[in-house]
Design a protein around this motif. Sequence first.
Motif, short mmCIF file in Angstrom:
data_model
loop_
_atom_site.label_atom_id
_atom_site.label_comp_id
_atom_site.label_asym_id
_atom_site.label_seq_id
_atom_site.Cartn_x
_atom_site.Cartn_y
_atom_site.Cartn_z
N SER A 62 -9.08 8.45 -7.42
CA SER A 62 -9.48 7.05 -7.25
C SER A 62 -8.84 6.41 -6.02
N VAL A 63 -9.56 5.41 -5.50
CA VAL A 63 -9.05 4.54 -4.44
C VAL A 63 -9.19 3.12 -4.99
N ILE A 64 -8.08 2.50 -5.31
CA ILE A 64 -8.09 1.26 -6.09
C ILE A 64 -7.58 0.09 -5.26
N GLY A 65 -8.31 -1.03 -5.35
CA GLY A 65 -7.88 -2.28 -4.73
C GLY A 65 -7.53 -3.29 -5.81
N LEU A 85 -18.92 1.51 -7.21
CA LEU A 85 -17.52 1.39 -7.63
C LEU A 85 -17.44 0.69 -8.97
N VAL A 140 -11.98 -1.72 -8.17
CA VAL A 140 -11.35 -2.97 -7.77
C VAL A 140 -10.98 -3.73 -9.03
N CYS A 169 -12.98 1.85 -1.51
CA CYS A 169 -12.57 1.72 -2.91
C CYS A 169 -13.58 2.34 -3.87
N SER A 219 -12.89 4.80 -12.27
CA SER A 219 -12.70 4.65 -10.82
C SER A 219 -12.49 5.99 -10.13
N GLU A 271 0.83 -1.19 0.00
CA GLU A 271 0.00 0.00 0.00
C GLU A 271 0.87 1.24 0.00
N TYR A 310 -11.07 -1.37 3.65
CA TYR A 310 -10.56 -0.78 2.41
C TYR A 310 -11.56 -0.93 1.27
#
Length: 282
Positions: free
Chosen positions: A49-52, A138, A106, A103, A44, A3, A99
């Motif tokens: 963006s918050v990406i997993g 998402l 994903v 997100c 995203s 991370e 998390y």
Amino acid sequence: MVELTTELQPLKKHPDTQTAILVIGGAEDKVHGKEILYNFWQRSGGVDSVIGIIPSASREPTVIGERYVSIFTEMGSKHVKVIDIRDRTQGEDPDYQEYIEECTGVFLTGGDQLRLCGLLADTPLMERLRQRVQLKELTLAGTSAGAAVMGHHMIAGGSSGESPNRSLVDMAIGLGIIPEVIVDQHFHNRNRMARLLSAIANYPERLGIGIDEDTCAVFQQDGTFKVIGKGTVMIIDARSMSYTNQAQVEPTEPFSLHNLKLHILSHSDRYHLRTHQTLPKI
């Protein structure tokens, strides 16, 4: 777990950003134009963006996870994390679940779709991920094995380049993100037409979708999907199939399929899932 160290801030998502489900045929461009990956990144939330990244299908999850982290970080994402699930109990991990709540995108990597489903199916993390996708909160993408798991029924393995027969394809239960489809990937590149036909013969009420490498079917909020990338997406519609002798022949013998409908879509072509009609390019 990989991370970034930047503290996570509340998402400021662009109001015009529309979430989608990206079903990628594998081997997407990661070096040059990166059209498919860039489309995922934009949908995203772009720089917000918050990406997993879920590399659970891969035998080298650390390597493949870090590669996608690098790609999306270079595009401008400040928050990218590998959700490195290697045991089903990790699907209950509170840090991963927290998390997933943050997100905006994903990404399911390639590898082995049976391994991916075995680790994720029916876990709290997967159930919440599916719920957030259905609520259009998402964007979800899956490439290769990550694409194969999208339907309720999943092609788990099989052979290529033969006539349709019962022994050609192994079926399993997928993750049910888009229940009405059966996806095959690396499609023309690995000569999988007969394999997809063999799968659809078992479940003619489903829509067979064969996706070439570096090609993506982008399932949008309006009930359509459009094609991006370099290859084609083949659609097999067997809902009006008038005859098959699949159940009467030996497992290795070719069987008959009558009255199927076939569409081949290229870049910017669209298809409406509810009306089962191709639409003009936009």
